[in-house]
Motif scaffolding. Sequence first.
Motif, PDB file in Angstrom:
ATOM      1  N   GLN A 188       0.816  -1.221   0.000  1.00 48.17           N
ATOM      2  CA  GLN A 188       0.000   0.000   0.000  1.00 48.17           C
ATOM      3  C   GLN A 188       0.846   1.266   0.000  1.00 48.17           C
ATOM      4  N   THR A 189       1.899   1.218   0.810  1.00 48.19           N
ATOM      5  CA  THR A 189       2.779   2.401   0.862  1.00 48.19           C
ATOM      6  C   THR A 189       4.224   1.915   0.774  1.00 48.19           C
ATOM      7  N   HIS A 190       5.057   2.813   0.343  1.00 51.31           N
ATOM      8  CA  HIS A 190       6.482   2.479   0.324  1.00 51.31           C
ATOM      9  C   HIS A 190       7.288   3.698   0.769  1.00 51.31           C
ATOM     10  N   ASP A 191       8.176   3.477   1.701  1.00 54.52           N
ATOM     11  CA  ASP A 191       9.092   4.536   2.131  1.00 54.52           C
ATOM     12  C   ASP A 191      10.487   4.149   1.682  1.00 54.52           C
ATOM     13  N   GLY A 192      11.140   5.021   0.978  1.00 49.07           N
ATOM     14  CA  GLY A 192      12.471   4.671   0.499  1.00 49.07           C
ATOM     15  C   GLY A 192      13.247   5.880   0.039  1.00 49.07           C
TER      16      GLY A 192
ATOM     17  N   CYS B 123      16.896  11.551  -2.608  1.00 48.22           N
ATOM     18  CA  CYS B 123      16.051  12.097  -1.562  1.00 48.22           C
ATOM     19  C   CYS B 123      15.095  11.040  -1.032  1.00 48.22           C
ATOM     20  N   GLU B 124      14.509  11.348   0.111  1.00 49.83           N
ATOM     21  CA  GLU B 124      13.553  10.416   0.706  1.00 49.83           C
ATOM     22  C   GLU B 124      12.239  10.500  -0.048  1.00 49.83           C
ATOM     23  N   VAL B 125      11.577   9.375  -0.129  1.00 52.03           N
ATOM     24  CA  VAL B 125      10.314   9.352  -0.859  1.00 52.03           C
ATOM     25  C   VAL B 125       9.317   8.484  -0.100  1.00 52.03           C
ATOM     26  N   ARG B 126       8.045   8.904  -0.166  1.00 53.96           N
ATOM     27  CA  ARG B 126       6.971   8.062   0.361  1.00 53.96           C
ATOM     28  C   ARG B 126       5.909   7.938  -0.723  1.00 53.96           C
ATOM     29  N   ILE B 127       5.537   6.710  -1.030  1.00 55.68           N
ATOM     30  CA  ILE B 127       4.527   6.473  -2.060  1.00 55.68           C
ATOM     31  C   ILE B 127       3.253   5.958  -1.401  1.00 55.68           C
ATOM     32  N   ASP B 128       2.144   6.614  -1.729  1.00 55.02           N
ATOM     33  CA  ASP B 128       0.834   6.147  -1.279  1.00 55.02           C
ATOM     34  C   ASP B 128       0.132   5.586  -2.519  1.00 55.02           C
TER      35      ASP B 128
ATOM     36  N   GLY C 165      -2.616   7.300  -5.099  1.00 53.95           N
ATOM     37  CA  GLY C 165      -1.898   7.778  -6.272  1.00 53.95           C
ATOM     38  C   GLY C 165      -1.069   9.024  -5.997  1.00 53.95           C
ATOM     39  N   GLN C 166      -0.482   9.079  -4.792  1.00 51.56           N
ATOM     40  CA  GLN C 166       0.322  10.254  -4.435  1.00 51.56           C
ATOM     41  C   GLN C 166       1.710   9.836  -3.976  1.00 51.56           C
ATOM     42  N   ALA C 167       2.625  10.765  -4.145  1.00 52.29           N
ATOM     43  CA  ALA C 167       3.972  10.515  -3.648  1.00 52.29           C
ATOM     44  C   ALA C 167       4.550  11.817  -3.115  1.00 52.29           C
ATOM     45  N   SER C 168       5.387  11.723  -2.091  1.00 49.60           N
ATOM     46  CA  SER C 168       6.120  12.917  -1.652  1.00 49.60           C
ATOM     47  C   SER C 168       7.604  12.630  -1.698  1.00 49.60           C
ATOM     48  N   PHE C 169       8.282  13.489  -2.438  1.00 44.47           N
ATOM     49  CA  PHE C 169       9.738  13.424  -2.538  1.00 44.47           C
ATOM     50  C   PHE C 169      10.232  14.538  -1.627  1.00 44.47           C
TER      51      PHE C 169
ATOM     52  N   LYS D 265       8.234  17.705  -1.528  1.00 37.24           N
ATOM     53  CA  LYS D 265       7.520  17.903  -2.786  1.00 37.24           C
ATOM     54  C   LYS D 265       6.476  16.809  -3.008  1.00 37.24           C
ATOM     55  N   GLN D 266       5.205  17.255  -3.066  1.00 35.42           N
ATOM     56  CA  GLN D 266       4.097  16.309  -3.245  1.00 35.42           C
ATOM     57  C   GLN D 266       3.686  16.259  -4.708  1.00 35.42           C
TER      58      GLN D 266
END
Lengths: 203, 468
Positions: A5-9, A136-141, A145-149, A152-153
């Motif tokens: 569902q989500t990914h942090d990387g 940079c750090e990233v989180r994917i929802d 359908g959203q991601a934050s780098f 930056k969303q």
Amino acid sequence: MAGWQTHDGVAVALPLANVDTDQLIPARFMSVPRSEGYGDYLLHDVRRDASGALRPEFPLNQAQQASVLVAGANFGSGSSREAAVYALIDAGYHAVFASSFGDIFASNSVNNGLLPARIKPETYDELVSFIGKSPCEVRIDLKNGQASFNAKQLDFVLDETWRMKLLNGWDDIDLTQQHNAQISAFKSKYAQTKPWAVPASNV
Amino acid sequence: MSRRQTLFGKLWAAHEILRREDGVSLLWVDRHLVHEGSHHAFAKIAARGLPIVAPDNTVAVVDHYAPTRGRSNIIDPQIARMIDTLRQNAEKHELRIFDLDDPTQGIVHVVGPEQGITLPGLLINCGDSHTSTHGAFGALAFGIGATEVAHVLATQTIWQKKPKVMRITIDGELEAGVTAKDIALHWIARLGTGGAQGHAIEYAGSTVRALTMEGRMTLCNLSIEGGARFGMVAPDETTKAYVKGRPYAPVADEWDAAEKAWDALSSDADAAFDIDIHIDAADIAPTVTWGTSPEQALPIDAPLPDPAMLSPQKSDLASEALEYMGLTRGKSLAGTAVDQVFIGSCTNGRIEDLRAAAAVLAGHRVKVPGLVSPGSQLIKAQAEKEGLDKVFTDAGLEWADSGCSMCVGMNGDLVGNAKRCASSTNRNFKGRQGRGARTHLMSPAMVAAAAITGEITDVRMLLRDRDS
């Protein structure tokens, strides 16, 4: 295949267009059984010099821990080799963000749990300059359908069917076998109406 | 009033078992072609203990790793293992296999049509992106990945979301020396390698109608280089004449029923296409790639691009490609010295291709070495019957057995680092023919011209000189 569902990387930018599947994995490595792992072959000939040593200036080599790739348009164009996806996955990648993908590559990605996230060309340009050369750090929802780098969303586009498949980790063979009765019925009718399409024994 | 349908729409509807609420269809697969590269898929079904549900609809072909020389004694253990694995899987699942010692062995996209395994109206899958080749018969043919190959083996069906439809209409007469390959490179250069992404292409128009089946296969084969998974041509008398009498083609009553069904396989007048492209055949010159993507192609008489004159996106790509290819901006493409040539592949390894190349080569000696690998062993035998092998060997080229060969280099037929190859194949990607290899895609006749002069050459000049 497990759903997610989500990914942090960590995200790395590879600002190149038309990264084809021959570059993602050169043909000579494709006879290797998957169990041996394909990670070392990812982008082998652009990532390594003639002696096989990693090129320090190559973006992916500056971010060995990266799990999200931001790349130029037409990513994964070319051959149907699923090994291109295996190479990304075995190297630890969960998602590729690009403004367009090769059709077969995108479908292979989803079949292996790798997210082909489509973004607008202008979003790609912004993202590349935002990430620059420092991962940079990233989180994917995935669900939304959203991601934050970092701060930056952004929104990404993903076919709804593919989203469900990635979220649930669905296996197509299991799904299809639930329709066995319909498949049998189709097959019988097909053989009656199109006898010429039915192969003789062993074609 | 019934809705007007495209050829693609008709083919899709004929194979649709069901459509889910999300719009994805489960399609029946008529023919499934596997090769050595399908080992991942066989491993997947083995891991789950699944059988192949329709072995009669599945055909195995040795092509990607097939040695083109000395095939009775394979030295490279990896290549031998890949071929053995396919053999073992074919034996285990009782599949017809076109093995190395089979006089009908060849490249999967050549063997299918040649044997009549490929027919109009069928849905054909293969774990290879050039499966669109079979669309030349009015078949729904598309390349799939290993997970999908495993799915077809286990269920004889495939899930697909219906793509959009693009029509490319080419009208008029092609100039002598201009071929189906040039049509393909021309439209890909115009629309880009992503130009047809998400679309199925139907090729139409008088130029396409006038093409032989070989030419139509070349055209459909290259659809994927413009991003399309599907390429197709509506079947007609040319198609039927090609298919009739092939080993696995229908006979007697079944042939009559087939003909009737095939006659209905064309787009209805006024059927709607999402994109409609028109090309005048007279605008197409012999076309050659100069870069590392099939869209980086130019008419033979054009100068190499100046990146400074291109859009920002294309500019960087062009600079990089020129550097990799060792070319200078603004210089003429014609006259670029080549180190070697290759004629073959699923794109341009058919008898007509060999005839076209031999017609140019006859009576000449080549200036650079090269390899000719026919698309199948049957084509090889036919060429030898016609004496084409003599034309190639007398000219100084090497005449070899059939396989994917130097198009993809898996069998060890490689182009050396920084070596330039005039090639009748389908991809000029960096490293495709070998690490650091510089590939120029062109028609077999153009490859022959390059072999004679040792540089990229307008075949029309040679043809004119010969005629005069």
